[in-house]
Design an enzyme around this catalytic site. Structure first.
Site, PDB file in Angstrom:
ATOM      1  N   HIS A 340      30.321  41.526  37.669  1.00 22.19           N
ATOM      2  CA  HIS A 340      29.656  42.885  37.300  1.00 22.19           C
ATOM      3  C   HIS A 340      30.734  43.770  37.981  1.00 22.19           C
ATOM      4  O   HIS A 340      31.039  43.251  39.387  1.00 22.19           O
ATOM      5  CB  HIS A 340      28.227  42.966  38.191  1.00 22.19           C
ATOM      6  CG  HIS A 340      27.744  44.187  38.025  1.00 22.19           C
ATOM      7  ND1 HIS A 340      27.560  45.062  39.188  1.00 22.19           N
ATOM      8  CD2 HIS A 340      27.414  45.150  37.019  1.00 22.19           C
ATOM      9  CE1 HIS A 340      26.879  45.984  39.076  1.00 22.19           C
ATOM     10  NE2 HIS A 340      26.921  46.103  37.702  1.00 22.19           N
ATOM     11  N   SER A 341      30.940  44.621  37.623  1.00 28.05           N
ATOM     12  CA  SER A 341      31.902  45.888  38.009  1.00 28.05           C
ATOM     13  C   SER A 341      33.139  45.105  38.705  1.00 28.05           C
ATOM     14  O   SER A 341      33.895  44.480  37.766  1.00 28.05           O
ATOM     15  CB  SER A 341      31.050  46.577  39.141  1.00 28.05           C
ATOM     16  OG  SER A 341      31.791  47.490  39.824  1.00 28.05           O
ATOM     17  N   LEU A 342      33.333  45.230  39.835  1.00 34.24           N
ATOM     18  CA  LEU A 342      34.711  44.758  40.396  1.00 34.24           C
ATOM     19  C   LEU A 342      34.734  43.323  40.506  1.00 34.24           C
ATOM     20  O   LEU A 342      35.942  42.870  40.179  1.00 34.24           O
ATOM     21  CB  LEU A 342      34.895  45.320  41.922  1.00 34.24           C
ATOM     22  CG  LEU A 342      36.119  44.939  42.547  1.00 34.24           C
ATOM     23  CD1 LEU A 342      37.240  45.497  42.317  1.00 34.24           C
ATOM     24  CD2 LEU A 342      36.018  45.158  44.249  1.00 34.24           C
ATOM     25  N   SER A 344      34.067  41.484  38.057  1.00 36.38           N
ATOM     26  CA  SER A 344      34.606  41.235  36.648  1.00 36.38           C
ATOM     27  C   SER A 344      36.173  41.386  36.779  1.00 36.38           C
ATOM     28  O   SER A 344      36.843  40.553  36.149  1.00 36.38           O
ATOM     29  CB  SER A 344      34.032  42.034  35.637  1.00 36.38           C
ATOM     30  OG  SER A 344      34.627  43.500  35.655  1.00 36.38           O
TER      31      SER A 344
END
Length: 688
Positions: A340-342, A344
């Site tokens: 999720h977010s960073l 990924s």
């Protein structure tokens, strides 16, 4: 409680209940159920184990009374219950130990009206008093709890719990009235407890989930463990709703999701103390929030802290993988990863720097590989190749594998007792392998430089200089939620991705985002920049578009139809005005009529009708390179009706919505089970 305050209906109801029980004059032992205590925000909540976990605990409790500590795995193997200590301990992550009770009697709490179990010892006293009252038909039993609270058993249906009265007031007098009575219940079936159904024992697939910036992962500031728990719960409900046939045929069990936490390791390096020294004292809460969350993105772009993050994520996933296999020796399924977010972006950088498996790289004779493949050569094979097999026990005793062998110096081999001749053979072999590695590294740098000048830069261009660890497995699919991968690649200088590029060890890649997510970016336009097309719309888990989206599309089509009809009417009217007048004499030749019609056709329209829009290509048939095996990569969620009123207001929630999104979970399950040939009961409209 005074006689005036007591409800008049209670005595009249109690009499027939007692009479009914007198007629039976029989006592049945209460069925216990196991609970554990969850402390959140300083408040205790007693939650029941699932039925199958409670039965397993009760069976172990009955069989292990005379034994030492018995450990029972619960909650799908994610928690162990130590029966002797009455403790519930997390297996895969750090969490405070929870108290466990074998519960039979409950009283209603003051604050939230939830039933709270009595201690096991006092429950036994209550059960004994209840048994005597039923057997001898002697009620109005009064018991005193360890905390000096009074419990009165009026009859089988009416049992109350009184708070202890205050000893004295400010004037030294003792009040006669006790506090408001609380209801007492016997057996878990008599309280409104939501007992979980439990989880299938069979695990088909394992998914590691990596969080983004900060310690909180959703709008309620919950940890990655809590958010992944929600994701797992939604997956169980989606399996029951959309994979019922496969479950009934026992083709599938469930998918296990395990959280990967790297934030605590990063901020335990002492960097918070250094930041505290230079942080201004004003708006302290905002600055602390920025230091704890936003700066994680900057830390990842620092070579020092990027290495810490990469090592933590890779080592934690490898640790969890080995621990999972140890606890599930019969597991034969695949492994996927989600970020999720960073998180990924961290996973994407790790995957782009993975080395292909040794069996895919072997092009040399025998089992010879370079040391850069993480010590894939086994020591036994190396020693056999050098005619030094007699020294295998020495290396086994020192637990030296292929990777450790390439780190050995002459002094290390001498300390192990290796004679001079064999020692020289090994050192020569190690030095020759190191030279091969240097040549390959130089060739790799040359190819990277060449790739920067070509139309498709290497996706690793601009990555932070770090030693990228290797994973112990090849992920089947990589899921990115609310991901900034596209933005970071562009900032690094990667404007286009080669359509022939795929991740070295992972063949599936899905970029899933909410339409209002301010952190999410697309990937497909970087692969196919010359073709404009929308991302794949994720179908609703109930099998249709949301009503407000259908209404919006319907209004759009209606306006287009009205516009086209209006233009068509104007054209017909204009043609009727400009048409040549009919001849007065009936004998007008057909040649004249043809000329009149031809002249009418030559008259220009005041506003020609717009050309019909070309038929749209099926979005699922667009080929966007090999990054996801030729399939679509970008998937957009459908916003909720309330979110469509103001996209700015729901932007933050759009970035944190994935943990409880049924549509996201269903796509993850659908793609995972497709790898083993299991499909949905009913294909969803619009799905690929």
């Amino acid at each position: 409680m005074s006689a005036q305050e007591r409800p008049p209906a209670l005595p009249s109801r109690a009499a027939p209940d007692a009479a009914e029980w007198d007629a039976g004059n029989g006592y049945e032992a209460v069925a216990p159920h196991w609970f554990y205590c969850k402390v959140t925000g300083g408040r205790e909540r007693w939650l029941p184990f699932s039925t199958q976990d409670s039965e397993r605990l009760e069976e172990a409790h009955g069989a292990g009374k005379d034994k030492g500590d018995v450990v029972v795995p619960t909650s799908g193997g994610r928690y162990d219950v130590h029966l002797k200590q009455r403790q519930r301990v997390a297996v895969f992550w750090e969490e405070e130990v929870s108290e466990v009770r074998r519960c039979t009697w409950f009283y209603k709490g003051d604050k939230d009206n939830k039933y709270v179990p009595y201690s096991e010892s006092f429950s036994e006293e209550l059960e004994e008093a209840y048994m005597i009252a039923v057997t001898l038909d002697e009620w109005k039993k009064k018991l005193e709890s360890p905390s000096r609270e009074v419990i009165i058993l009026h009859n089988p249906k009416l049992m109350v719990h009184y708070h202890p009265a205050a000893t004295s007031d400010d004037w030294g007098s003792t009040p006669t009235e006790q506090g408001r009575p609380r209801t007492v219940k016997r057996g878990v079936e008599n309280i409104a407890a939501e007992i979980p159904n439990g989880e299938p024992l069979q695990i088909d697939h394992l998914v590691f989930v990596v969080h983004g910036i900060g310690p909180a992962c959703d709008i309620r500031f919950r940890s990655i463990v809590q958010c992944v728990n929600d994701f797992r719960s939604v997956s169980l409900s989606m399996l029951q709703a959309h994979f019922r046939k496969a479950q009934e045929q026992q083709q599938i069990g469930r998918v296990e999701f395990l959280p990967v936490n790297w934030h605590s390791s990063l901020h335990s390096t002492g960097v918070d103390v250094d930041l505290e020294r230079i942080t201004l004292p004003s708006i302290s809460r905002l600055r602390h929030f920025i230091n704890d969350t936003i700066l994680d993105a900057f830390f990842y772009n620092s070579s020092t802290y990027c290495q810490t993050i990469l090592d933590t994520v890779a080592s934690e996933m490898n640790r969890l993988y080995l621990l999972f296999l140890q606890r599930n020796p019969d597991f034969k399924g695949g492994v996927s990863i989600a970020g999720h977010s960073l998180g990924s972006l961290i996973l994407f950088d790790l995957l782009t720097n993975q080395k292909a498996a040794p069996e895919d790289e072997h092009s040399r004779e025998g089992t010879e590989v370079t040391s850069s493949s993480r010590g894939a050569e086994e020591v036994k094979e190396i020693l056999k190749k050098l005619d030094l097999s007699e020294y295998c026990p020495v290396f086994e005793k020192e637990k030296i594998d292929g990777e450790a062998l390439f780190l050995c110096a002459e002094r290390n081999l001498e300390e192990m007792g290796i004679p001079l001749g064999p020692r020289m053979k090994l050192l020569h072999y190690i030095s020759s392998r190191r030279e091969d590695t240097k040549e390959q590294s130089a060739a790799g740098q040359h190819s990277t430089t060449a790739s920067r000048d070509g139309p498709y830069p290497d996706v690793s261009l601009g990555q932070v200089s770090a030693n990228y660890p290797q994973l112990l497995y090849k992920p089947a699919i990589f899921f990115a939620f609310g991901s900034p991968i596209g933005m970071f690649l562009t900032v690094r200088g990667v404007k286009r991705i080669n359509p022939d590029y795929s991740l070295p060890t992972c063949k599936g890649f899905f970029n899933i985002f909410h339409p209002f997510d301010p952190v999410a970016y697309r990937i497909e336009p970087m692969i196919v920049p010359d073709l404009e097309f929308e991302p794949m719309l994720l179908p609703h888990h109930k099998g249709r578009k949301r009503m407000h989206l259908e209404l919006k599309e319907g209004l759009t089509r209606m306006s287009v139809d009205l516009k086209n009809n209006l233009l068509g009417s104007l054209r017909v009217a204009w043609q009727s005005f400009t048409r040549a007048p009919l001849a007065a004499v009936e004998g007008v030749s057909s040649e004249g009529e043809a000329e009149a019609e031809a002249s009418t056709e030559k008259q220009p329209d005041p506003k020609p009708e717009e050309a019909p829009a070309p038929a749209k290509e099926d979005p699922s048939l667009i080929i966007v390179g090999k990054l996801n095996g030729g399939n679509r990569i970008d998937y957009v969620l459908q916003e909720k009706p309330i979110e469509s009123f103001n996209e700015y207001l729901f932007a933050l929630q759009g970035h944190l919505c994935y943990w409880e999104s049924e549509d996201t979970v269903l796509l993850v399950l659908k793609e995972i089970y497709q790898t083993i040939g299991v499909t949905l009961d009913q294909p969803l409209p619009g799905s690929q």
